[in-house]
Design an enzyme around this catalytic site. Sequence first.
Site, PDB file in Angstrom:
ATOM      1  N   SER A 144       0.858  -1.187   0.000  1.00  0.00           N
ATOM      2  CA  SER A 144       0.000   0.000   0.000  1.00  0.00           C
ATOM      3  C   SER A 144       0.891   1.232   0.000  1.00  0.00           C
ATOM      4  CB  SER A 144      -0.892   0.005   1.242  1.00  0.00           C
ATOM      5  OG  SER A 144      -1.520   1.256   1.416  1.00  0.00           O
ATOM      6  N   TYR A 157      -1.499  -1.408  10.947  1.00  0.00           N
ATOM      7  CA  TYR A 157      -1.661  -1.710   9.526  1.00  0.00           C
ATOM      8  C   TYR A 157      -0.515  -1.100   8.718  1.00  0.00           C
ATOM      9  CZ  TYR A 157      -3.640  -1.721   4.813  1.00  0.00           C
ATOM     10  OH  TYR A 157      -3.835  -1.904   3.467  1.00  0.00           O
TER      11      TYR A 157
END
Length: 264
Positions: A144, A157
């Site tokens: 990401s 995360y």
Amino acid sequence: MPRTLAAYGQWALVTGASSGIGKAMAERLCSEGLNCILVSDEQSELTSVAHALRHQYNGQVLVCVCDLSRPDCLELIDAVRGDIEIDVLVNCASFGMLGAFHSATMDTYSRLVNVAVSAYLSLTYRYLKGMMARNRGAVIFVASVNAFSPVGYSAVYTACKAFELYLGEALYREMQDQCRGVDVLTICPAATRTRFQSKAGTRVTDWAWEPHRVVDVGLRRLGQGPIAVIGWRGHVFRWLAKLLPEKAKLKFASWAIVSNLQRR
């Protein structure tokens, strides 16, 4: 010129294949003639995806219903795999989290780390060695843009995605020295229309990319470099994260990510 996906071998293993980018990856691999082992803990969705792929592409598609946070996940995958050699590994399974650090339980954080760190590491360790011995193969990490900076209210995360990015880039460097027949790529998408948002309890931004487009753009970099940053917003986020002073970077990154993942 990038080699075709079929040049890497006959079998791919895709985690998180029941939806989103993982599903789009499986569809792309099957469309180029590879057989696939699909891994997810969502049984009905995974079975539906496998049925559709078999019907459309006439290839072999095996299903492994498996929670990658479990310590026996590799044994469950190997029970389905049998003696099949994995030529393309796509590490894609994950789930989204947004909120203050203490708003989630340690059990939830442990599960996230087991899926997005331990399972990625274990699967790569298990299958990369065989690729190197055959001098062909590919390992793809779906990370990401969050990997480029710590993000407040998405601390664990973000840390997991940074691990994926660092591992992928480091292995790319090693393969350049040791085994040019094996390619390693880390794809770093910005907002994408997947179940990430619904699982995290957030909304999807209007400019979010479709999973198939992420896959198409990302795979153009396979064999061309260590990472694929998706979209101009992703590139802007990456460079600002590099250029801004640390405090400004943390403030900007947290604002940029969290404002696009506002709670519904």
